[in-house]
Enzyme design. Sequence first.
Site, short mmCIF file in Angstrom:
data_model
loop_
_atom_site.label_atom_id
_atom_site.label_comp_id
_atom_site.label_asym_id
_atom_site.label_seq_id
_atom_site.Cartn_x
_atom_site.Cartn_y
_atom_site.Cartn_z
N HIS A 1 83.61 -3.90 82.97
CA HIS A 1 84.51 -4.63 83.81
C HIS A 1 83.92 -4.34 85.10
O HIS A 1 84.34 -5.61 85.74
CB HIS A 1 85.89 -4.03 83.61
CG HIS A 1 86.69 -4.55 82.36
ND1 HIS A 1 87.73 -5.43 82.17
CD2 HIS A 1 86.34 -4.15 81.15
CE1 HIS A 1 88.00 -5.65 80.91
NE2 HIS A 1 86.95 -4.70 80.22
N ASP B 1 100.65 2.40 56.28
CA ASP B 1 101.19 0.94 56.32
C ASP B 1 99.79 0.03 56.18
O ASP B 1 99.94 -1.01 55.64
CB ASP B 1 101.96 0.75 57.52
CG ASP B 1 103.33 1.46 57.60
OD1 ASP B 1 103.81 1.90 56.52
OD2 ASP B 1 103.60 1.59 58.70
#
Length: 342
Positions: free
Chosen positions: A60, A248
């Site tokens: 960045h 999940d």
Amino acid sequence: MARLNAVLPLCVALLAVLAGQSAAGRYYSDKVQDKVRKEVEKAMAYNPSVGPALVRLVFHDCWVNGCDGSVLLDKTPTDGTNTEKKAVNNIGLAGFEVIDTIKQKVGAAASCADILAFAGRDAADILSGGKIFYTIPAGRKDGVVSSAAAADANLPESTFDFGQLQTNFAAPGRNFSVEELVVLSGAHSIGVAHLSSYRDRLGADATPIDSDYQSALVKATPPELLGRGQNPTVPNNPRDASAAFQKDAAYDPAAVGVSPTRGVLDNSYYHNNLINKVLFKSDWVLRTDGFAASKLQEYKDNAPEWNSDFAAAMVKLSNLPAQGKNLEIRKNCRFTNQQYYY
């Protein structure tokens, strides 16, 4: 600092576990780089999330006007407080305190840009258990301009399609290839992401994403939270998620073929991408280009090759020249020297 020093014995032991290397770490003959290394080791042992944050900071910083430490600035004479830290695409940036601490140790012996490049290098080394290491020279200077608008205009977005990514990476002053795009995307094997960055992947019209993984994400970070002013995070890598999330998501690291060790910088990203269990659209779209898709498979199958190519890409990234004028060596990484006494 007293609190940090109090936990150092535990930190050193934890670091050895996290990194898979000797607790003694790596040493440099160069005094500045050795001080950087020691402080990065301390910080990562105390807070493991610092490692991915430092690797991310290198990209960045260097992607916007070259490696000039501009991402570290809180205020500039020309931009005020609307610096790169305020950019939408810089959401969640962290690790600044580590850079501050190192700067206090080395003073004028190193620019903030050099400190950041060295810290990101050492974080990658530690996170990979010593499998990703590279040498880079000193000599970077610090910029005096830092613009949120410039950061948002230059940093690739998580919703980019392949053509936009390719154009962004190949832009003048960067000249990164499709192969290097795929290589650097592998850094998404570590770190976390905010809901706002992958919200587009949670609806019925999302780019292809594994249904179990999508359901787990919706359960963990319901999209409606954004409307309530909340923007929670999840790990970039399902390997690093909780056991409940993995259940999940129907994600079993062993079945996928990746190491179950959390927080490791490795080629697990490529395993995940090829089964549609990656967070960002900008990750998945690499599969829409023939050459990029072939590199995904290649790096999935050949971890040492990715380690080597990632190191080479980080060298190139860390050596992007600063593009600004009036470069300096800052006294404080958060302010230009003109503002240091004000």
